[in-house]
Each structure stands twice: as structure tokens, then as C-alpha cells.
Motif scaffolding. Structure first.
Motif, PDB file in Angstrom:
ATOM      1  N   PHE A  42      41.033  46.022  44.416  1.00 47.98           N
ATOM      2  CA  PHE A  42      39.897  45.126  44.607  1.00 47.98           C
ATOM      3  C   PHE A  42      39.315  45.322  46.011  1.00 47.98           C
ATOM      4  N   ILE A  43      38.000  45.447  46.080  1.00 49.95           N
ATOM      5  CA  ILE A  43      37.286  45.466  47.361  1.00 49.95           C
ATOM      6  C   ILE A  43      36.434  44.208  47.395  1.00 49.95           C
ATOM      7  N   ALA A  44      36.912  43.184  48.094  1.00 56.47           N
ATOM      8  CA  ALA A  44      36.240  41.893  48.140  1.00 56.47           C
ATOM      9  C   ALA A  44      35.400  41.801  49.403  1.00 56.47           C
ATOM     10  N   PHE A  45      34.135  41.534  49.245  1.00 57.74           N
ATOM     11  CA  PHE A  45      33.233  41.347  50.377  1.00 57.74           C
ATOM     12  C   PHE A  45      32.148  40.371  49.931  1.00 57.74           C
ATOM     13  N   GLY A  46      31.310  39.946  50.845  1.00 58.01           N
ATOM     14  CA  GLY A  46      30.258  39.013  50.458  1.00 58.01           C
ATOM     15  C   GLY A  46      30.767  37.587  50.426  1.00 58.01           C
ATOM     16  N   ASP A  47      30.856  37.004  49.228  1.00 58.47           N
ATOM     17  CA  ASP A  47      31.313  35.610  49.074  1.00 58.47           C
ATOM     18  C   ASP A  47      32.835  35.556  49.167  1.00 58.47           C
ATOM     19  N   LEU A  48      33.314  35.303  50.367  1.00 54.48           N
ATOM     20  CA  LEU A  48      34.761  35.275  50.608  1.00 54.48           C
ATOM     21  C   LEU A  48      35.252  33.832  50.720  1.00 54.48           C
ATOM     22  N   GLU A  49      34.908  33.050  49.732  1.00 51.16           N
ATOM     23  CA  GLU A  49      35.358  31.665  49.699  1.00 51.16           C
ATOM     24  C   GLU A  49      36.866  31.620  49.425  1.00 51.16           C
ATOM     25  N   PRO A  50      37.550  30.599  49.919  1.00 53.08           N
ATOM     26  CA  PRO A  50      39.006  30.511  49.698  1.00 53.08           C
ATOM     27  C   PRO A  50      39.395  30.578  48.226  1.00 53.08           C
ATOM     28  N   ASP A  51      38.580  29.989  47.360  1.00 51.16           N
ATOM     29  CA  ASP A  51      38.888  30.009  45.927  1.00 51.16           C
ATOM     30  C   ASP A  51      38.856  31.441  45.383  1.00 51.16           C
ATOM     31  N   ASN A  52      37.852  32.220  45.825  1.00 48.45           N
ATOM     32  CA  ASN A  52      37.747  33.617  45.380  1.00 48.45           C
ATOM     33  C   ASN A  52      38.923  34.454  45.865  1.00 48.45           C
ATOM     34  N   THR A  53      39.199  34.376  47.147  1.00 52.51           N
ATOM     35  CA  THR A  53      40.277  35.194  47.708  1.00 52.51           C
ATOM     36  C   THR A  53      41.639  34.814  47.123  1.00 52.51           C
ATOM     37  N   LYS A  54      41.839  33.530  46.824  1.00 50.77           N
ATOM     38  CA  LYS A  54      43.111  33.111  46.234  1.00 50.77           C
ATOM     39  C   LYS A  54      43.291  33.710  44.840  1.00 50.77           C
ATOM     40  N   LYS A  55      42.240  33.700  44.038  1.00 48.74           N
ATOM     41  CA  LYS A  55      42.318  34.290  42.694  1.00 48.74           C
ATOM     42  C   LYS A  55      42.638  35.786  42.768  1.00 48.74           C
ATOM     43  N   LEU A  56      42.003  36.478  43.694  1.00 46.58           N
ATOM     44  CA  LEU A  56      42.241  37.918  43.830  1.00 46.58           C
ATOM     45  C   LEU A  56      43.656  38.203  44.321  1.00 46.58           C
ATOM     46  N   GLU A  57      44.165  37.380  45.213  1.00 50.84           N
ATOM     47  CA  GLU A  57      45.532  37.570  45.710  1.00 50.84           C
ATOM     48  C   GLU A  57      46.558  37.347  44.598  1.00 50.84           C
ATOM     49  N   VAL A  58      46.328  36.332  43.776  1.00 48.05           N
ATOM     50  CA  VAL A  58      47.242  36.071  42.649  1.00 48.05           C
ATOM     51  C   VAL A  58      47.196  37.231  41.655  1.00 48.05           C
ATOM     52  N   PHE A  59      45.990  37.731  41.365  1.00 45.78           N
ATOM     53  CA  PHE A  59      45.851  38.875  40.464  1.00 45.78           C
ATOM     54  C   PHE A  59      46.603  40.079  41.026  1.00 45.78           C
ATOM     55  N   ASN A  60      46.446  40.317  42.315  1.00 42.69           N
ATOM     56  CA  ASN A  60      47.085  41.473  42.950  1.00 42.69           C
ATOM     57  C   ASN A  60      48.604  41.356  42.929  1.00 42.69           C
ATOM     58  N   GLU A  61      49.117  40.158  43.111  1.00 45.18           N
ATOM     59  CA  GLU A  61      50.568  39.958  43.093  1.00 45.18           C
ATOM     60  C   GLU A  61      51.151  40.256  41.720  1.00 45.18           C
ATOM     61  N   ASN A  62      50.403  39.976  40.659  1.00 43.03           N
ATOM     62  CA  ASN A  62      50.918  40.158  39.292  1.00 43.03           C
ATOM     63  C   ASN A  62      50.736  41.566  38.757  1.00 43.03           C
ATOM     64  N   ILE A  63      49.934  42.392  39.407  1.00 41.47           N
ATOM     65  CA  ILE A  63      49.700  43.743  38.887  1.00 41.47           C
ATOM     66  C   ILE A  63      50.366  44.813  39.733  1.00 41.47           C
ATOM     67  N   LYS A  64      50.913  44.440  40.868  1.00 41.96           N
ATOM     68  CA  LYS A  64      51.533  45.438  41.743  1.00 41.96           C
ATOM     69  C   LYS A  64      52.614  46.201  40.987  1.00 41.96           C
ATOM     70  N   GLY A  65      52.539  47.521  41.115  1.00 39.80           N
ATOM     71  CA  GLY A  65      53.510  48.368  40.434  1.00 39.80           C
ATOM     72  C   GLY A  65      53.905  49.543  41.298  1.00 39.80           C
ATOM     73  N   GLY A  66      54.477  50.568  40.659  1.00 41.68           N
ATOM     74  CA  GLY A  66      54.917  51.748  41.391  1.00 41.68           C
ATOM     75  C   GLY A  66      53.785  52.541  42.006  1.00 41.68           C
ATOM     76  N   ASP A  67      52.662  52.639  41.282  1.00 41.14           N
ATOM     77  CA  ASP A  67      51.540  53.431  41.780  1.00 41.14           C
ATOM     78  C   ASP A  67      50.722  52.691  42.831  1.00 41.14           C
ATOM     79  N   GLY A  68      50.931  51.398  42.973  1.00 44.50           N
ATOM     80  CA  GLY A  68      50.252  50.643  44.013  1.00 44.50           C
ATOM     81  C   GLY A  68      48.890  50.129  43.591  1.00 44.50           C
TER      82      GLY A  68
END
Length: 308
Positions: free
Chosen positions: A141-167
Motif C-alpha cells: 500500500f502507498i498511502a498519501f493524500g487523506d491520511l486520516e487516523p481512520d484510514n491509516t488504522k485500516k491499512l495497518e490492520v490489513f498489512n498486519e493480516n497479509i504479511k507473509g514470506g514474500d513481504g
């Protein structure tokens, strides 16, 4: 190098018209797409890149997986800014495009640009992340522009659940004077492919280690003309030194076989004096031989007179 099939998902919603990034959010994305395509294809010529948008009435595949940069460039120019984003649907369609890739040995990766509010709930995003991970798809994910706390939190949760061997990586880039692509180079999304930061890290024989890590101590993003002039000057000086080195080498070889003037004169004089002395000795021997013969003849005559 990693062999990958990458789908780039751009955000062409109305939020991309904003000019808080240089020159605008949409133009900044376009420049970053060019950089990502170059990085992926240079890391491995057999890697392929596709392009799709997720704004407007719904996501649209602009270019299927290809190694032709012209097609990607054409797809960017055909994209129109409109509507709102459809993040979850866009990721699912990108996953289907990767599933139908021709080279099955390519690893699957999706790179998503998002600059607008995320309408999907956190629960739906977690479910989508687990599904993508099950299909061995990495998502950056490349997050820019609307960096509201709600947006960044959703992206962080998504990233935590998809992290794997390939990164799978999340890059949050706030507005600033630098281009989006210049900041993107320093993130793990591109640095993992061995892409050197623009102006970062001095080359061998280049500038010193100072200057904030920039080559020659100059940031090319702030003063590109000076950085280019310094690079050209260094290359010209290096070429000149190499040329002089090539000229000096044959001279040294050719002078090795030439004797010095004093040495040659001494040797020639020594030979001449030696030969002259030999000739004098030979003359003395020749002159002494007839004298001895005459003396012998004289002795013989004396004997004859006595007997008489």
C-alpha cells in the motif's frame, strides 16, 4: 532477482485532483507508476507489470500484464479522474488478473495507491487480507493524500493480516516538497528490489561520505542541474586520467631498451682503448722477434771465425 507479476492499482477518484503533492496527486501517481515499472523490469527482464484503476463507477483493467512500457504509459493517459474509490473490489480484480498470468513461476504482487477515504470496514479488509494471503499474493500500500487516523488504522490492520514470506509493505507518505516517486524509492516497496535511492549513496571514486548521504553532497531533487554538472565533471576527469595513463605506459616500455648517453660513450671509449693497447703489444712482439734472429746469426758467425 525476483521474478514477479505485479498489478499496479491507481486511485483516480476525485480526491486525486488535489494539488497538495507536486504537481498534483494524479500526476504524482503517474510518475511513481513509471518508476515502479522500470524498477520491476530492470530487476528481472522477465517480470511483467499490469495497470488498473479503482475510481469512477467501478475498477477497470487498463493494461494486462506486459513488459511493454508504452502500453502502461498509454493506459495512464487514457485514465479519467472521476467518482470515488472501490478498494476491496479493485484488489479482488487485480488478484484475478494475476491468477491468469501466463508465466506461473512469477510471484504475485499488487501495489495499491490510495489518496482518498477508505469506505470499507476494518472487518471486511481483514477478511480480504486473509484471502489474498491464502492465494500467495503480496500487497503493498502507498498511502498519501487523506491520511486520516481512520484510514491509516485500516491499512495497518490489513498489512498486519497479509504479511507473509514474500513481504507486504505499507508506505505512508505525507505531503512535502519532494516528489512522491523520490520518497517512494527510499521505502521497502522499491528498496527490496535493489533500487538505489535517487542521489543516495556515493559511488566508488565519487564524492565523500558527507552531504547527508547524497552523491557529491547535493540532493538531485532540489538542484538537478548542479548534480548533473558535478557528475559530468567527474566522468570527464576520470576519462582524462585514464587517457593519460594509457599514453605514459608505452613511453616507459620504449625507454627501457635505450642506453644512457654517458654509459654508451664510456663503453665505446673502453673498447677503443683496449683494442689500441692490444695492437701496440702485437707490434712490440713483432719487432722483438727479428732482433733475436739477428743475434742468433751473429753468434754463429763468431764460432766460424774461431775455428778458422
Amino acid at each position: 532477482m525476483v521474478l514477479e507479476a505485479t498489478m499496479i492499482v491507481v486511485d483516480n477518484s476525485e480526491s486525486s485532483r488535489n494539488g497538495d503533492y507536486v504537481p498534483s496527486r494524479w500526476e504524482a501517481q503517474s510518475d511513481a507508476v513509471n518508476l515502479i515499472f522500470s524498477a520491476k523490469t530492470q530487476a528481472n527482464p522477465e517480470s511483467s507489470v499490469g495497470l488498473m484503476s479503482m475510481g469512477g463507477k467501478g475498477p477497470e483493467v487498463l493494461v494486462t500484464l506486459t513488459t511493454d512500457f508504452g502500453k502502461v504509459l498509454d493506459g495512464i493517459h487514457r485514465t479519467k479522474i472521476r467518482g470515488s474509490t472501490h478498494l476491496a473490489t479493485g484488489i479482488q480484480i487485480a488478484g484475478l488478473a494475476l491468477k491468469h498470468r501466463q508465466n506461473k513461476s512469477q510471484r504475485q504482487r499488487i501495489i495499491v495507491f490510495t489518496c482518498s477515504p477508505i469506505e470499507e470496514s476494518e472487518k471486511d479488509l481483514v477478511k480480504l487480507a486473509k484471502r489474498m494471503k491464502k492465494n500467495n499474493i503480496s500487497i503493498d500500500f502507498i498511502a498519501f493524500g487523506d491520511l486520516e487516523p481512520d484510514n491509516t488504522k485500516k491499512l495497518e490492520v490489513f498489512n498486519e493480516n497479509i504479511k507473509g514470506g514474500d513481504g507486504s509493505h505499507l508506505a505512508i507518505i505525507p505531503p512535502g516538497p519532494s516528489l512522491l516517486s523520490d520518497t517512494l524509492v527510499t521505502t521497502p516497496i522499491l528498496s527490496a528490489d535493489g533500487v538505489a535511492p535517487r542521489g543516495g549513496g556515493a559511488e566508488e571514486g565519487g564524492a565523500d561520505s558527507g552531504g547527508g548521504g547524497f552523491e557529491f553532497g547535493v540532493d538531485p531533487s532540489t538542484d538537478p542541474e548542479l548534480a548533473l554538472a558535478l557528475r559530468l565533471s567527474m566522468e570527464e576527469e576520470k576519462a582524462r586520467q585514464e587517457k593519460e595513463g594509457e599514453k605514459d605506459e608505452p613511453k616507459g616500455e620504449s625507454l627501457e631498451g635505450i642506453p644512457e648517453e654517458n654509459q654508451s660513450l664510456l663503453e665505446s671509449q673502453g673498447e677503443a682503448s683496449g683494442s689500441h693497447g692490444d695492437k701496440m703489444d702485437e707490434d712490440k712482439k713483432e719487432s722483438s722477434e727479428p732482433r733475436e734472429e739477428k743475434k742468433k746469426d751473429g753468434d754463429g758467425d763468431g764460432d766460424k771465425m774461431d775455428t778458422a
